[in-house]
Design an enzyme around this catalytic site. Structure first.
Site, PDB file in Angstrom:
ATOM      1  N   PRO A  96     -12.887  -2.167  18.736  1.00 44.78           N
ATOM      2  CA  PRO A  96     -12.484  -1.980  17.340  1.00 44.78           C
ATOM      3  C   PRO A  96     -12.615  -3.287  16.558  1.00 44.78           C
ATOM      4  O   PRO A  96     -12.743  -4.360  17.144  1.00 44.78           O
ATOM      5  CB  PRO A  96     -11.015  -1.562  17.468  1.00 44.78           C
ATOM      6  N   TYR A 155     -10.203  -4.439  14.689  1.00 45.46           N
ATOM      7  CA  TYR A 155      -8.902  -5.105  14.827  1.00 45.46           C
ATOM      8  C   TYR A 155      -8.100  -4.352  15.887  1.00 45.46           C
ATOM      9  O   TYR A 155      -8.238  -3.137  16.040  1.00 45.46           O
ATOM     10  CB  TYR A 155      -8.140  -5.178  13.494  1.00 45.46           C
ATOM     11  N   TYR A 156      -7.280  -5.109  16.615  1.00 43.38           N
ATOM     12  CA  TYR A 156      -6.609  -4.551  17.793  1.00 43.38           C
ATOM     13  C   TYR A 156      -5.210  -4.019  17.487  1.00 43.38           C
ATOM     14  O   TYR A 156      -4.197  -4.510  17.963  1.00 43.38           O
ATOM     15  CB  TYR A 156      -6.582  -5.589  18.911  1.00 43.38           C
ATOM     16  N   HIS A 159      -6.025   2.650  15.652  1.00 39.18           N
ATOM     17  CA  HIS A 159      -6.221   3.390  14.413  1.00 39.18           C
ATOM     18  C   HIS A 159      -7.348   4.392  14.596  1.00 39.18           C
ATOM     19  O   HIS A 159      -8.205   4.241  15.467  1.00 39.18           O
ATOM     20  CB  HIS A 159      -6.535   2.442  13.248  1.00 39.18           C
ATOM     21  N   HIS A 161     -10.370   6.629  12.512  1.00 41.08           N
ATOM     22  CA  HIS A 161     -11.167   6.781  11.300  1.00 41.08           C
ATOM     23  C   HIS A 161     -11.324   8.263  10.986  1.00 41.08           C
ATOM     24  O   HIS A 161     -11.602   9.067  11.879  1.00 41.08           O
ATOM     25  CB  HIS A 161     -12.550   6.153  11.488  1.00 41.08           C
ATOM     26  N   HIS A 163     -12.997   3.513  17.364  1.00 39.48           N
ATOM     27  CA  HIS A 163     -13.982   2.505  17.739  1.00 39.48           C
ATOM     28  C   HIS A 163     -13.577   1.756  19.014  1.00 39.48           C
ATOM     29  O   HIS A 163     -12.399   1.469  19.228  1.00 39.48           O
ATOM     30  CB  HIS A 163     -14.126   1.455  16.630  1.00 39.48           C
ATOM     31  N   GLU A 210       0.787  -1.235   0.000  1.00 39.07           N
ATOM     32  CA  GLU A 210       0.000   0.000   0.000  1.00 39.07           C
ATOM     33  C   GLU A 210       0.822   1.290   0.000  1.00 39.07           C
ATOM     34  O   GLU A 210       0.266   2.372   0.249  1.00 39.07           O
ATOM     35  CB  GLU A 210      -0.957   0.033   1.210  1.00 39.07           C
TER      36      GLU A 210
END
Length: 311
Positions: free
Chosen positions: A237, A239-240, A243, A245, A234, A155
């Protein structure tokens, strides 16, 4: 076609002269257009276009040799996650976005299975005894795709900002095209921050920098000014790995991820940490957090097994 007559076929619709977009709704994939259908510019017409829902009965033949999806284009791929855009025929706009998880674990299957939700009241004790061990037990493979991005393996061409503390890139849910549904994600380099529960006063410089750089990126690249973004975290979340949003404030589709008890505005998180004591456990280690969990979520089973009750 007379001024008062409604269009009767495609030939009539081809008379439409576009003037401007009245509204677009990324949530239900619709757009409303203003223009004219007659030679008289004073007689205006509104045409609203909405993508229809997929029929479950078509599922067996979506990818068959003579199936509905005629062509696809690879959008991106990282670790077990792959995304395509698909077309139902030639000369069309992208009909569907196709997300692939492979290999899919039992946890993935549970996540994407339709389920009911219950509210859970997570006390600091419940977090320490049940939730924290649950998070710690997650295999590293579950966030390998995040590691691939952070380590520069994948990415990299899509990065919008990167420094030693975090990077910003488009979220997989965004079509990379519609600014009104702009959706970015900020991934931090600090692997010790797994969730909101790990944040302390010492993380304030990081969070403030994320806020400032996100605003700078969208201002420079898309011309969005102050107040145009909704930034949130979140809990729980998906995934842990910590991050943030970052979405267009006018994106109603984002409301699906902004339910009360799930989304915590970054501004509020920063404010709470600013008034918190700098000694001992921070506010997010001391407070009780209430949120919803799906009936398929293994964490809910663990909480119930421990005697934790829904809120």
């Amino acid at each position: 076609m007379s001024h008062s007559a409604a269009p009767k076929d495609l030939a009539d619709l081809r008379r439409f002269r576009f003037e401007r977009v009245l509204n677009e709704d990324p949530l239900i994939h619709s757009i409303a257009l203003l223009g004219t259908l007659s030679e008289d510019p004073e007689v205006q017409a509104i045409i609203r276009i909405e993508k229809t829902a997929l029929d479950a009965s078509d599922a067996p033949r979506l990818f068959a040799e003579d199936g509905l999806i005629q062509s696809v284009k690879l959008e991106q791929s990282t670790d077990i996650y792959t995304w395509f855009f698909g077309w139902f025929g030639e000369g069309r706009e992208r009909d569907v976005k196709i997300n692939v998880v492979c290999p899919a674990t039992e946890t993935h299957i549970r996540k994407y299975t339709k389920q009911t939700y219950v509210m859970v009241r997570e006390t600091p004790e419940l977090y320490r005894n049940v939730v924290k061990p649950y998070v710690a037990a997650f295999p590293a493979s579950r966030t390998q795709w995040v590691e691939n991005i952070l380590q520069g393996i994948s990415e990299q061409s899509k990065l919008l900002y990167s420094d030693s503390d975090f990077l910003i890139l488009p979220d997989m849910k965004w079509d990379l095209k519609t600014v009104s549904s702009l959706y970015l994600v900020v991934l931090v380099q600090d692997r010790t921050i797994r969730s909101l529960r790990d944040l302390k006063k010492s993380h304030l410089p990081l969070l403030k920098s994320i806020h400032a750089q996100a605003e700078k990126v969208v201002s420079q690249k898309w011309g969005l000014g102050p107040g145009s973004l909704r930034m949130y975290v979140h809990y729980q979340p998906s995934y842990y790995h910590f991050h943030v949003h970052v979405v267009n404030a006018n994106y109603e589709g984002g409301m699906l991820g902004m339910a009360v008890g799930q989304a915590h505005l970054l501004d509020d998180v920063i404010s709470l940490l600013e008034i918190d004591s700098s000694e001992g456990d921070g506010v997010f280690q001391r407070m009780t957090l209430t949120y919803s969990l799906g009936s398929q979520n293994k964490l809910l089973e663990n909480i119930q097994a421990h005697g934790g009750l829904p809120a």
